[in-house]
Every structure is written in structure tokens, then in C-alpha cells.
Design a protein around this motif. Structure first.
Motif: not given
Length: 241
Positions: A47-54, A115-124, A126-131, A218-220
């Protein structure tokens, strides 16, 4: 380099470093206290990543509001569409070639921990995909292609300008084992910017490529794994004959 470009670079650097305090702030304020420590840390990071990037993107676009270089009227729309779509394939081809070189020449195994770390966070979340797929690539193209490459290209030839900006782009990802892959992609995006004279084209190619990679992992991911198993079974069956 223009004065407001330095402000944009400073904004990007502060954004990258803000997580050191930002994540701790969220935890100290009691966010995610109902979750186990490790899980709470992951959610705070997301959530901090989403906030700071935005916030960083909003500041960057505000600082660029008076510029007209990001508009598409400087090139024909068909040309922009052609290089935007073609750029996706160019980036993937460059990534594949760099990956083969890493494996065959340097013995580096495929797969990126980053990449694996980012994908793991996206799985937790999905809104992180926006970032990862939109905000991140937009910021990176503005910083590394429009500002750094663009400024260098006024003084040096394409190769030197692309090399310096791409190596910096690769280093920022903190995945030094695969620095060749990130550098190769940086060259492609720099080529797209130099070719079309608009940052919109490399932004589109970068956004599309990141989106494809994240969705595939992730999805596929389950469907791809199932297809791979089916292919292996068919290979075994026909191999038996």
C-alpha cells in the motif's frame, strides 16, 4: 538539463527511498495490526508503494504540464501505432536474446528474484498491477528516456546516450544478475523514443510489456502450467512410439 527535470529526478529518488520510513509509519499507526507480522509487513509495503508511486506520478505530470513534447501530433498516428505495437515485440525479443546470452555465456539461470517478489505481492493485492504495469513504466520512461536519454542525446550519439541511460535504468531495478536484460530493454525503449520523437510510444510499449508479463505470471499462471504439463504428457506419449 532543465530545472524542473532535476525536480522530477529528485521526486523519483525520494519516492524510491520513501518506503524506508513509509512502511514503518503505516505499521506504527496500527495499520494491518490484525495480521501476522510478516503478512502485515507485506501489506504495508504494497500500500505504501501504491501511494508513493501515485503521488510521484502526479508531481511529475504537474511539473511537465507546460511541455508539449508528450503529445502525439509530432508524428502521424499510424506511425505511432506501428512503433507502439512493434515496440512490444522488439522489447520481448531483446529480453529473450539477452536472456540467452546470460545463460549461454555467463551461466546465469533464467528467472528473476525481483520479478518473482513483485509477482508475489501482486498475488496478495491485485491492485498493485496499477503500479507495476502502468504508473511504474510511465515514470520510468519519463525519467530514463525523456529526461536522461533525451538530455544525453543532445550531446552524444545514440549508442552512448542509450547505453548510459539504459545501464542506470537497469541498476535502479536492483537486479544486477540480470542487468544485461534490463539494459537491452532500455536500448529498445530509447530507440523507440529517438525514432518517433514522442515519449508516448515507449510508454505504451513498456506498459503493454509489463502488463503481459504480470498477467502471464499471475492470472494465467495456472493455465500456462497446465498447458505445459499437457505438452509434456503428449511428448512422453509420442516419444514412446
Amino acid at each position: 538539463m532543465k530545472k524542473h527535470y532535476w525536480y522530477i529526478i529528485l521526486t523519483y529518488i525520494l519516492m524510491q527511498l520513501s518506503g524506508i520510513l513509509g512502511v514503518r509509519l503505516l505499521l506504527a499507526l496500527g495499520f494491518f495490526e490484525d495480521k501476522p507480522m510478516q503478512e502485515g509487513l507485506q501489506y504495508a509495503t504494497i500500500y505504501w508503494t501504491i501511494f508513493s508511486f501515485t503521488v510521484a506520478l502526479m508531481i511529475t505530470l504537474l511539473l511537465l504540464r507546460k511541455e508539449r513534447h508528450m503529445r502525439t501530433e509530432k508524428i502521424h498516428i499510424p506511425q505511432a501505432v506501428f512503433w507502439s505495437i512493434g515496440g512490444i515485440f522488439l522489447a520481448m525479443i531483446a529480453q529473450s536474446i539477452a536472456g540467452v546470452i546470460e545463460m549461454k555465456v555467463f551461466g546465469i539461470e533464467p528467472g528473476s528474484e525481483n520479478t518473482e517478489f513483485i509477482v508475489e505481492l501482486v498475488r496478495i493485492t491485485p491492485m498493485l498491477i496499477v503500479v507495476t504495469s502502468v504508473i511504474g513504466p510511465i515514470l520510468e520512461e519519463i525519467i530514463f528516456r525523456k529526461i536522461i536519454f533525451g538530455s544525453l542525446h543532445k550531446r552524444f550519439n545514440f549508442f552512448i546516450s542509450a547505453l548510459i541511460s539504459s545501464v542506470i535504468f537497469a541498476a535502479v531495478h536492483m537486479d544486477f544478475i540480470h542487468i544485461l536484460i534490463y539494459t537491452a530493454m532500455g536500448f529498445v525503449f530509447a530507440f523507440l523514443y529517438a525514432k518517433t520523437k514522442t515519449i508516448i510510444v515507449p510508454i505504451f510499449a513498456h506498459v503493454a510489456m509489463n502488463t503481459i508479463v504480470v498477467l502471464m505470471q499471475t492470472i494465467f499462471a495456472d493455465k500456462i502450467e497446465e498447458l505445459q504439463k499437457q505438452a509434456e504428457q503428449l511428448q512422453f506419449i509420442f516419444g514412446g512410439f
